[in-house]
Design an enzyme around this catalytic site. Structure first.
Site, mmCIF file in Angstrom:
data_model
loop_
_atom_site.group_PDB
_atom_site.id
_atom_site.type_symbol
_atom_site.label_atom_id
_atom_site.label_comp_id
_atom_site.label_asym_id
_atom_site.label_seq_id
_atom_site.Cartn_x
_atom_site.Cartn_y
_atom_site.Cartn_z
ATOM 1 N N THR A 107 0.851 -1.200 0.000
ATOM 2 C CA THR A 107 0.000 0.000 0.000
ATOM 3 C C THR A 107 0.881 1.243 0.000
ATOM 4 O OG1 THR A 107 -0.073 0.042 2.424
ATOM 5 C CG2 THR A 107 -1.894 -1.080 1.304
ATOM 6 N N CYS A 110 2.239 6.518 4.416
ATOM 7 C CA CYS A 110 2.107 7.910 4.855
ATOM 8 C C CYS A 110 3.293 8.211 5.763
ATOM 9 C CB CYS A 110 0.779 8.132 5.566
ATOM 10 S SG CYS A 110 -0.597 8.185 4.400
ATOM 11 N N ASP A 174 -6.657 0.921 6.997
ATOM 12 C CA ASP A 174 -7.157 -0.220 7.775
ATOM 13 C C ASP A 174 -8.623 -0.514 7.535
ATOM 14 O OD1 ASP A 174 -4.846 -1.039 8.787
ATOM 15 O OD2 ASP A 174 -5.060 -0.158 10.758
#
Length: 296
Positions: A107, A110, A174
């Site tokens: 993914t 961040c 999530d």
């Protein structure tokens, strides 16, 4: 005697990959970015794009006697792949590693970790900045709720929202407990993080408005830097307060009446609770300019 130069010295100084995905594109480093009950998240690198990414790894042997959990993880990942929104963490790749019995997915990463930790680290934040973050979370929720079919996150809290501190961008991550619901927008299983769970979740009959309730408590946590219902020392006490309509004590610490009223709108009874689309039009966000948000 001639000194021999140690070959590959510079290679050793640079970090080596511990693991590479089947395509050879993504390499995983040893460094752990986060760890939860189900998965570990490692720092990784996309060699094709030259960017850092997150390598999420789930050890499936934990669920060897719970095939429904494995199905749920697969559906999270399949779901994530289909979502494209600047306020939702992007998923790039997924595969099953039969040899090590792991489910792996790559993914976006961040840079500044989750919003709970970020807020603790930066105590001096203007109300305008908090509103910017809140608006971006709402935009992500609006995208999920207006998706066909509708998606309910069900576990929204400040540890599941991630921050790029250099741009001020926040993103929902999530989606492991997300429910895809049909035309009636109703879901029926009880799960989530107790402090952030809407009262109707416990009745096992609810809609996407449970995410709005959780969002309201995220705003409360951002403002007060206190996890809601931290006055309760166990889940049963939280449940008792939530189900009898007792608001979290942290709400009394909110001095700004507009902010307090906005949070109260979000945590109202389901019939009176606005949708994400309605909240985005709330005067609460008047000072937040869309150009200002880095979410084009």
């Amino acid at each position: 005697m001639m000194l021999s130069v140690n070959p590959g010295r510079s290679d050793r100084d640079s970090e080596a990959f511990v693991e590479v995905d089947p395509t050879g594109r993504y390499g995983r480093y040893r460094e752990l970015l986060g760890s939860g009950a189900v998965k570990k998240v490692y720092r990784a690198f996309d060699q094709e794009e030259g960017i850092e990414v997150a390598w999420n790894q789930v050890k499936l042997r934990i669920f060897s006697d719970d095939p429904s959990m494995i199905d749920r993880l697969y559906s999270e990942v399949r779901l994530l792949r289909s979502l494209t929104n600047t306020s939702i963490i992007s998923l790039y790749n997924v595969w099953l590693d039969q040899e090590h019995n792991t489910l792996n997915f790559i993914t976006e990463v961040c840079t500044s970790g989750n919003l709970r930790e970020y807020r603790k680290k930066h105590k001096q934040v203007s109300m305008k900045a908090l509103k910017k973050w809140s608006k971006q979370i709402l935009k992500g929720l609006n995208y999920l709720h207006s998706h066909e079919p509708c998606i309910i996150h069900r576990d929204l809290n400040c540890s599941n929202v991630f921050v790029n501190g250099n741009t001020g961008q926040v993103k929902i991550g999530d989606l492991g407990l997300a429910a895809i619901v049909g035309k009636n927008h109703e879901a029926h299983s009880v799960l989530g993080t107790p402090e952030f769970m809407a009262p109707e979740l416990y009745d096992e009959n609810y809609t996407e408005l449970v995410d709005i309730y959780s969002f309201g408590l995220c705003v409360l946590e951002m403002v007060t830097m206190e996890i809601p219902y931290s006055e309760c020392d166990n889940v049963a006490r939280i449940y008792k307060k939530v189900s009898s309509g007792v608001k979290p004590q942290a709400l009394n610490k909110v001095r700004d009446e507009d902010v307090k009223a906005f949070i109260e709108r979000c945590i109202a009874q389901p019939g009176a609770r606005p949708s994400a689309a309605e909240l985005l039009k709330d005067p609460f966000f008047d000072e937040v300019d869309d150009d200002d948000e880095n979410d084009q």
